[in-house]
Design an enzyme around this catalytic site. Structure first.
Site, PDB file in Angstrom:
ATOM      1  N   ASP A 484       0.895  -1.148   0.000  1.00  0.00           N
ATOM      2  CA  ASP A 484       0.000   0.000   0.000  1.00  0.00           C
ATOM      3  C   ASP A 484       0.945   1.212   0.000  1.00  0.00           C
ATOM      4  O   ASP A 484       2.110   1.080   0.352  1.00  0.00           O
ATOM      5  CB  ASP A 484      -0.851  -0.059   1.285  1.00  0.00           C
ATOM      6  CG  ASP A 484      -1.736   1.154   1.434  1.00  0.00           C
ATOM      7  OD1 ASP A 484      -2.264   1.610   0.410  1.00  0.00           O
ATOM      8  OD2 ASP A 484      -1.902   1.643   2.565  1.00  0.00           O
ATOM      9  N   ASP A 846      -1.396  -1.097   5.902  1.00  0.00           N
ATOM     10  CA  ASP A 846      -1.626  -0.650   7.282  1.00  0.00           C
ATOM     11  C   ASP A 846      -3.072  -0.311   7.570  1.00  0.00           C
ATOM     12  O   ASP A 846      -3.434  -0.104   8.710  1.00  0.00           O
ATOM     13  CB  ASP A 846      -0.783   0.592   7.557  1.00  0.00           C
ATOM     14  CG  ASP A 846      -1.302   1.796   6.781  1.00  0.00           C
ATOM     15  OD1 ASP A 846      -1.780   1.588   5.644  1.00  0.00           O
ATOM     16  OD2 ASP A 846      -1.259   2.917   7.298  1.00  0.00           O
TER      17      ASP A 846
END
Length: 1203
Positions: A484, A846
C-alpha cells in the site's frame, strides 16, 4: 426411487461466495447403522476411528442417497482444491405455538420473506441445518437451503423505509427469533477434555500409541516412556495453546453479546430489550452517547459517527449517513453500489455520536445478526481458517507414504526370514510390526514443529507477531510483494505544502504554508474550515489526517455542543466551527455544518452543506481533482488545469480539488440528494499536500529488488502521485519507461477500449505532435527489453480489463508495477490474479482498505497495531516495511530447516531400518539400550537443536526449493542411503572374514588378545566364568555383527546430521549454531568412548562385545571415508547451483510457473508492448462465473493512432 433423488441430491450452498460448498442429501438406514455398530465393536474401535477421520465414508456406509428435501443427513464438501468433507444433521424447528390465528399469517412484512417460504403447512415446522455457526433453512418453493439471520438482498431503498420503518409486530419478531436463533456471536470456551480427545485422535498420535503399545510388548520400556512423556508434553502444549486462543476469542466477543437496546414495535411503541433477542428487520433506536453495536444495521434516519477500529484497524472515526428514500426498482445494495457501507453500522463497532435530523430519533434497521455480521465473519475466519495449500505439506504426506511402502517391503522380508526359521507366530508379528515403527520416524512432526516454534520466537524478538505459524514456511517462497502507499511506503501524516487558488478560470499565485501566513477570508477559507468529517472526541480533534491538517491551517476550532437552532428545522445536532484564539479576524461568528455526504472511495469525493451563522446555505466539495473538476461549471475550471495538476502530481504531491456553490433556500438540507448538491459547482483551486517517503522505504525496496523479489504498489491515491512515489522509492528504475494503460467503456455500450501511452520524462513530452509519437513508438520498441518497462493503471481500467480483456490481464500483470485509485475489493482481486500466475504473493499494508488483500495473500503483513490485525497472519510492531525482508529471510531459513529435518529424519530411520534388517538375516536385532541411545540420545537431541541456526543476513537472488520431491533433494537422500547401506553391508560382511571372528564365542576376539598378556590361566578362567554368567542374562543380541553395525549406524547418524545442516545461502554458517556443534561433539565423544572403552559392565548393558583395536580403527576409517564421500557429494553435486542450471539448460527444462512461461512467450513477441495503440473489445463482457459458452476470448480491433 426414479430420477428425482439423483437430480435433487446435490446443490450448492453460498454460491459465488468465499465459503461456497457443495451439499449432498442422504437418508439414514437402520440396517446399515446396525452393521456399522457391529463393525465398530469387532474392530475394537478402529472402524470408528477411520470414520472419524473420513466423515464422507461414514455417510456413504451408513446412509443412502436421496433428494435434499427428504434428507436427514447432509454431506458438505468445500469447492476449493482441498475438497474437505464434513457432515451435518438436519433438524426441525416448530413454530406452531407462535402462529396462533392461522388466518392473519403471513403478515405484511413476511409475504415475500424467506420465513413464509420455509414454514411447512400444516405442521408449521421449519427444516434447518447449521454449518460453521451459520443457520440455513429449507426454502420449500426454491427447493434449496438459504441463509437466515440476514435481511434479504432484494429489498429496494424505499421498501426498507416502508416495510421496516415502523418496526416489526411482536408476533413477527417471535417467529423470526425462533427461526434465526439468538443474536449472539457465541464462542464457548472449549472444555479441556474435548481439546484433549481431539488432539489425541490425530492420526499421528494414534500411530504413536500403536508404536508405544508394541514397544511395551517388547519390553522396550525406556524409549516408550520417553515418547509418552514427549507426546504428552506436545499434546498439553497444543491443548494449552488452543485453550488460550479459545479464552482470548471468547473474551473478545463476549462483551458485545448482551447489551440493552431500544427497539420500535409496530403498533406498540418503544421497548427495551436485551440485544440477543434482535432479529433481521427489527427497528433499532440509537440513543445519545456511546453505544456498542450488537448487530449490523442500516441507518434509515439521522447520522452517526462510528469508531470502526475493531474491524478495520483504523482508529479514524467514520461518518455514517442514512439510506436515501429512492424510488428505484434496484435492490438497495445495487443502488448504493460500493457506497452501501456508508449507510451500514457494523457489529462490534462503537457509535461515538449520533445526530438526529428533522425526522426525529436516529433509527436503524437490523440487517444481519449473530455470525452473519461483519464481526461474526471475522470470528468465523479465525475459527475456520482456510487450509494452506503449500507443496511442502503435500510432499510431506507423499514422503511418509513412501516410507510406509518402504516399511511394507521390510515387513514382508521379516516375515519370510523369521517364518522360514520356525519362529513362533506371535514373535514374527511383533518383529514385522517393529519394522514400521523403525522405518516411519514417530518424532518427525515434533521435530518439524520445533523448527517453526524457534522461528516464531526469533520473529517475536524482532517485533513481528504471527498468528498462523504454518505460513512462516510460505514466506520463504515469496517472490512478489504488494505494498500500500500511504502509511506503508510514505509517512502516515500529510503536510500542507500549499494552495493554488483559482479565480475567474485562472490559477492565481501559489499560497505556501506556513510561510505566507494564514489565508484571507473567502470561499477557499470556508471550504478548508468546513469541508471535513472531523469531530471532537475525548477532548481531541479526531478524523482523517488529511482533514485534520487542512483544518489546522485555518486556526479555527470545532465547537461540538449539540442542539443548535437552525431556521425552520427545530433543534438538531450540528457541528459548528468558530474562529480560534490564533485565527485572523473573520466577518462571521462561526459556520454550522448542517449535513455531510461522507468521503466515498468509489466517488472519490466528499461534500458538506454549511451555513454561516445568520447567513445563507452553501455547498463545499473536496476530492480527487479530476472528479471535482467534472462536477464544476466548465467556465470556472482553468484552461491549464490538467498541466498544472500534472506538474504537482509528477513531483509526488497529493493534490485535492476544492469547489463550492450557494444553495437556494427551499428544501431542508437532509432532503437534498447527493446528485443535486454536487452539481454546477464553482472551482476554487487545488490543495497541495506533501507525502514524504519513510526513511527505510528505499533501502528495503532496493534489497528486495537485488533479491529478485518484485515490488508492486496498490494504492487509493492519484496515478501520477503513485508513479512518482514508485520512482522515488526505486520501484521503477530511472532508466525504465512507464506505460500508462487506460481502459474505457462507454456507458450503455457493450464494447470497451484499451490504450497504451508511454509516459514522458517531463510534462512537455506528453504533448508532442503525432509524428513525434510515431517516431517514439518505433524507437522505444527497439530499445524496450523485457523488464525495461512498467505498466501503470487505475482501478477503473483494471476493472474494465478484468471484464473485457481477460486474456490481456496476465500480460499486463507481468510488468504492472503501479495500480492507483484501487478500491479494497480491487486490491484483493489483484492479489488473487497474481496468485493465479503462480506468484507467491506477500501483501504489506496498514489500513482498513487492505484487510481483504492481507487475508488472501500467501503472507499478509499488517503494520497496524489495532485488533484488526486479526485479519492478517503477521503483524509488525514497528510501522515500517523493514519487516518484509526480515520475514522473507526467516521464512527461507525455516523452509530450509524443514527440508534438512526431513532429510535427516528420513536418513536416521533408514539407517536404523537397514541395520535391523541386516541383523534380522541372522535372527538378531539391536538391543533395547542400543535403540534407546540412537532414538533418544542422538536423534531427539539433534532434532531439538538442529533448528537453532538463524537466518542468513543477506537475501540472495533466488529462493530455496519449494518441493521436498525435487531432484537435488531426492538424489541427496538416495545417495546417502546408498553410502550408508554400502558401509553397513561392508562392515557386516568383512567382520565375518576376520580371523578372530566366531559365531558362537563372542569373547574370543578379546581373549586371544589377552593371551598375549602375561595373565595366569586362573584369571583367564575366572574371566571366562564371569562372561559365561553374563551370557546367561544376555538377551541374545550380542554378536560381532551387532556391535559393528550398531557403531557404524550410530556414528553415521551424526555424519548425516552434520552434512545436512545447511548454512549459506539461506541460513547462517553451521558453526554459528553453538549448541548444535557442542551436541554433535559431545555425542561423537560418547560414541568413540563406547567404541574404544573396554568396560565389561557398560558393554554388557549396551549389548556390545569386545573387538580387537585394529577392527575398531578400521571402523573409524570406514566412517571417515563415508563422511568425506557424503560431504563431497553434498557440496560438489547437490549444492552446486551452476551444475543444476546447466542440467536444466541441457535437458531444456522450462519452469512450470505460469508467469515464467508467459515471460518467455512475451520475450519472443516483438509487438509487445503495443505503444500508442488502441484495442477494442467487441465481445460481451466476461462475467465472473465465465458462462461464455464457446466464446471465451474477446476479439480485438487494432486501430493504430500513430500511422
Amino acid at each position: 426411487m426414479g430420477e428425482n433423488p439423483a437430480k435433487n441430491h446435490y446443490a450448492q450452498l453460498n454460491q459465488g461466495e468465499e465459503n461456497e460448498m457443495d451439499i449432498f442429501g442422504y437418508k439414514t438406514q437402520s440396517c446399515r447403522k446396525a452393521l456399522c455398530i457391529a463393525g465398530y465393536i469387532l474392530s475394537c474401535g478402529a472402524l470408528w476411528l477411520l470414520f472419524y477421520w473420513k466423515p464422507e465414508w461414514d455417510v456413504w456406509v451408513n446412509c443412502i442417497r436421496c433428494s435434499l428435501e427428504e434428507a436427514d443427513i447432509v454431506l458438505l464438501r468445500t469447492t476449493d482444491e482441498f475438497r474437505i468433507y464434513s457432515r451435518e444433521t438436519v433438524t426441525w424447528i416448530s413454530v406452531s405455538a407462535l402462529i396462533k390465528s392461522r388466518s392473519d399469517y403471513p403478515a405484511t412484512a413476511e409475504e415475500d420473506s424467506i420465513f413464509s417460504k420455509a414454514i411447512m403447512k400444516p405442521s408449521f415446522q421449519v427444516k434447518t441445518i447449521q454449518v460453521q455457526k451459520i443457520r440455513y433453512i429449507w426454502n420449500i418453493y426454491a427447493k434449496q437451503f438459504q441463509k437466515v439471520g440476514v435481511l434479504e438482498d432484494h429489498h429496494t431503498c424505499s421498501a426498507i423505509h416502508a416495510k421496516f420503518g415502523s418496526g416489526l409486530t411482536c408476533n413477527e419478531q417471535d417467529v423470526r427469533r425462533v427461526i434465526c436463533g439468538p443474536n449472539t456471536i457465541d464462542v464457548p470456551v472449549i472444555p479441556i477434555w474435548k481439546l484433549l480427545i481431539k488432539e489425541v485422535l490425530n492420526p499421528f498420535y494414534v500411530f504413536q500409541l500403536f508404536s508405544v503399545c508394541l514397544w511395551f510388548a517388547e519390553d522396550y520400556m525406556e524409549y516408550a516412556t520417553a515418547i509418552i512423556i514427549m507426546s504428552l508434553l506436545s499434546v498439553f502444549l497444543t491443548v494449552y495453546d488452543l485453550r488460550q486462543q479459545s479464552v482470548k476469542l471468547h473474551s473478545l466477543v463476549e462483551s458485545h453479546n448482551n447489551v440493552m437496546v431500544t427497539v420500535c414495535r409496530n403498533k406498540e411503541g418503544f421497548q427495551e430489550l436485551e440485544s440477543h433477542h434482535l432479529v433481521p428487520g427489527d427497528m433499532l433506536v440509537l440513543k445519545e452517547g456511546k453505544t456498542l453495536l450488537p448487530c449490523d444495521a442500516i441507518l434509515i434516519s439521522g447520522q452517526c459517527i462510528v469508531n470502526e477500529s475493531m474491524l478495520t484497524g483504523e482508529s479514524i472515526p467514520v461518518t455514517k449517513t442514512h439510506l436515501p428514500q429512492a424510488d428505484d426498482f434496484k435492490p438497495w445494495r445495487t443502488y448504493c453500489a460500493e457506497d452501501y457501507k456508508k449507510h451500514v453500522l457494523f457489529c462490534g463497532t462503537e457509535v461515538i455520536q449520533t445526530k438526529a435530523d428533522d425526522r426525529g430519533a436516529v433509527k436503524a434497521v437490523v440487517l444481519r445478526t449473530g455470525f452473519n455480521t461483519a464481526k461474526g465473519d471475522l470470528v468465523r475466519s479465525i475459527l475456520y481458517p482456510k487450509p494452506m495449500n503449500f507443496k511442502l505439506y503435500r510432499d510431506a504426506l507423499r514422503f511418509l507414504m513412501c516410507l510406509i511402502a518402504f516399511a511394507a517391503i521390510g515387513m514382508i522380508y521379516t516375515v519370510c526370514v523369521f517364518a522360514l526359521n520356525g519362529e513362533e507366530a506371535g514373535e514374527v508379528v511383533k518383529k514385522a510390526l517393529d519394522v514400521i515403527t523403525i522405518a516411519v520416524p514417530p518424532a518427525l512432526p515434533a521435530a518439524l514443529t520445533t523448527g517453526i516454534i524457534y522461528t516464531q520466537q526469533r520473529l517475536k524478538k524482532k517485533g513481528i507477531f504471527c498468528i498462523s505459524p504454518q505460513r512462516i514456511n510460505m514466506c520463504g517462497q515469496l517472490n512478489l510483494i504488494c505494498f500500500d502507499k500511504t502509511g506503508t511506503l510514505t509517512e502516515d501524516g500529510l503536510d500542507l505544502w500549499g494552495l493554488l487558488p483559482s479565480e475567474r478560470n485562472c490559477f492565481q499565485d501559489i499560497h505556501s504554508f506556513p510561510a505566507d501566513g494564514s489565508l484571507p477570508w473567502g470561499p477557499v477559507f470556508r471550504a478548508m474550515a468546513v469541508c471535513h468529517s472531523l469531530i471532537v472526541w475525548e477532548g481531541k480533534i479526531q478524523g482523517d489526517p488529511l482533514d485534520a491538517k487542512m483544518f489546522e491551517a485555518t486556526n479555527w476550532v470545532i465547537d461540538d455542543s449539540s442542539g443548535h437552532q437552525i431556521e425552520g428545522q427545530g433543534s438538531t445536532h450540528a457541528t459548528v466551527v468558530r474562529p480560534g484564539p490564533k485565527a485572523t479576524t473573520a466577518p462571521v461568528e462561526g459556520v454550522t455544518i448542517l449535513h455531510q455526504f461522507p468521503f466515498s472511495s468509489s466517488l472519490q469525493r466528499m461534500s458538506v452543506i454549511a451555513q454561516e451563522i445568520g447567513g445563507d446555505q452553501q455547498v463545499f466539495t473536496k476530492g480527487a481533482p479530476e472528479i471535482v473538476a467534472m462536477l464544476c461549471r466548465a467556465e470556472t475550471v482553468p484552461s491549464n488545469f490538467e498541466s498544472e495538476l500534472l506538474l504537482y502530481t509528477a513531483q509526488g504531491f497529493r493534490v485535492i480539488g476544492l469547489a463550492w456553490k450557494s444553495l437556494q433556500a427551499g428544501k431542508p438540507p437532509t432532503a437534498l440528494t447527493r446528485e443535486e448538491v454536487e452539481s454546477d459547482l464553482t472551482f476554487l483551486g487545488l490543495l497541495i499536500m506533501e507525502n514524504r517517503l519513510k526513511r527505510e522505504t528505499k533501502p528495503v525496496l532496493e534489497e528486495l529488488s537485488a533479491a529478485c523479489i518484485r515490488s508492486v504498489m496498490a494504492t487509493g491515491d492519484n496515478i501520477q502521485t503513485a508513479i512518482t512515489v514508485a520512482k522515488n522509492a526505486g520501484m521503477i528504475s530511472p532508466t525504465h519507461r512507464v506505460i500508462l494503460v487506460e481502459a474505457n467503456k462507454e456507458p450503455g455500450s457493450v464494447s470497451a477500449s484499451i490504450t497504451w501511452k508511454p509516459l514522458g520524462e517531463n510534462k512537455t513530452e506528453d504533448y508532442r505532435s503525432m509524428e513525434d509519437e510515431g517516431q517514439t513508438e518505433r524507437r522505444t520498441n527497439l530499445t524496450l527489453g523485457h523488464d525495461q518497462y512498467h505498466f501503470a493503471m487505475s482501478g477503473k481500467s483494471y476493472q474494465i480489463v478484468a471484464q473485457h480483456f481477460r486474456d490481456l490481464l496476465p500480460k499486463l500483470l507481468l510488468n504492472g508495477t503501479v495500480f492507483a485509485r484501487m478500491s479494497p475489493g480491487q486490491k484483493s482481486s489483484l492479489v488473487e490474479e497474481f496468485q493465479k500466475l503462480d506468484y507467491f504473493v506477500g501483501m504489506c499494508g496498514d489500513g482498513a482498505n487492505d484487510c481483504g488483500a492481507l487475508k488472501v495473500a500467501h503472507a499478509g503483513i499488517s503494520l497496524s497495531e489495532q485488533e484488526a490485525s486479526v485479519a492478517s497472519p503477521f503483524t509488525s510492531r514497528t510501522p515500517s516495511i523493514a519487516c518484509v525482508p526480515e520475514l522473507i529471510r526467516e521464512g527461507r531459513a525455516a523452509l530450509v530447516t524443514s527440508f534438512c529435518m526431513f532429510k535427516y529424519m528420513a536418513l536416521y530411520s533408514t539407517i536404523q531400518y537397514l541395520g535391523v534388517l541386516l541383523l534380522y538375516w541372522q535372527l538378531n536385532s539391536f538391543g533395547n539400550y542400543q535403540f534407546l541411545f540412537q532414538d533418544l540420545a542422538i536423534t531427539t537431541v539433534i532434532g531439538m537443536t538442529m533448528s537453532f541456526t538463524g537466518a542468513y543476513p543477506k537475501l540472495v537472488p533466488y529462493r530455496p526449493p519449494s518441493q521436498l520431491i525435487s531432484p537435488p533433494l531426492l538424489l541427496s537422500v538416495v545417495l546417502n542411503i546408498l553410502f550408508s547401506l554400502s558401509m553397513q553391508i561392508f562392515g557386516f560382511v568383512v567382520v565375518q572374514e576376520q580371523p578372530w571372528y566366531s559365531k558362537t564365542d563372542i569373547h574370543r576376539a578379546c581373549l586371544s588378545m589377552k593371551n598375549h598378556m602375561e595373565n595366569s590361566s586362573y584369571s583367564l578362567g575366572l574371566h571366562g566364568v564371569g562372561d559365561g554368567a553374563h551370557e546367561q542374562t544376555d538377551n541374545g543380541y550380542k554378536s560381532y555383527e551387532n556391535t559393528t553395525v550398531w557403531l557404524l549406524s550410530t556414528i553415521n547418524c551424526l555424519i548425516v546430521a552434520l552434512v545436512f545442516s545447511k548454512g549459506k545461502p539461506f541460513r547462517k554458517p553451521i558453526y554459528t549454531n553453538y549448541v548444535f556443534i557442542l551436541v554433535l561433539i559431545g555425542q561423537l565423544g560418547i560414541c568413540l568412548f563406547l567404541m574404544f572403552a573396554d568396560i565389561d559392565d557398560l558393554y554388557s548393558k549396551m549389548d556390545l562385545v569386545c573387538t580387537p583395536t585394529t577392527w575398531r580403527i578400521s571402523m573409524v576409517i570406514m566412517l571417515a571415508v563415508a563422511l568425506a564421500v557424503s560431504f563431497l557429494v553434498e557440496e560438489a553435486v547437490i549444492e552446486n547451483r551452476p551444475l543444476w542450471l546447466l542440467l536444466k539448460k541441457t535437458f531444456r527444462y522450462h519452469s512450470k510457473s505460469h508467469y515464467k512461461r508467459l515471460q518467455h512467450v512475451l520475450e519472443q513477441d516483438s509487438a509487445w508492448p503495443p505503444l500508442n495503440e488502441t484495442f477494442f473489445s467487441d465481445s460481451v463482457a466476461i462475467t465472473v462465473e465465465g458462462n461464455m459458452g464457446g466464446h471465451s476470448n474477446p476479439t480485438f480491433d487494432s486501430s493504430e493512432d500513430s500511422l
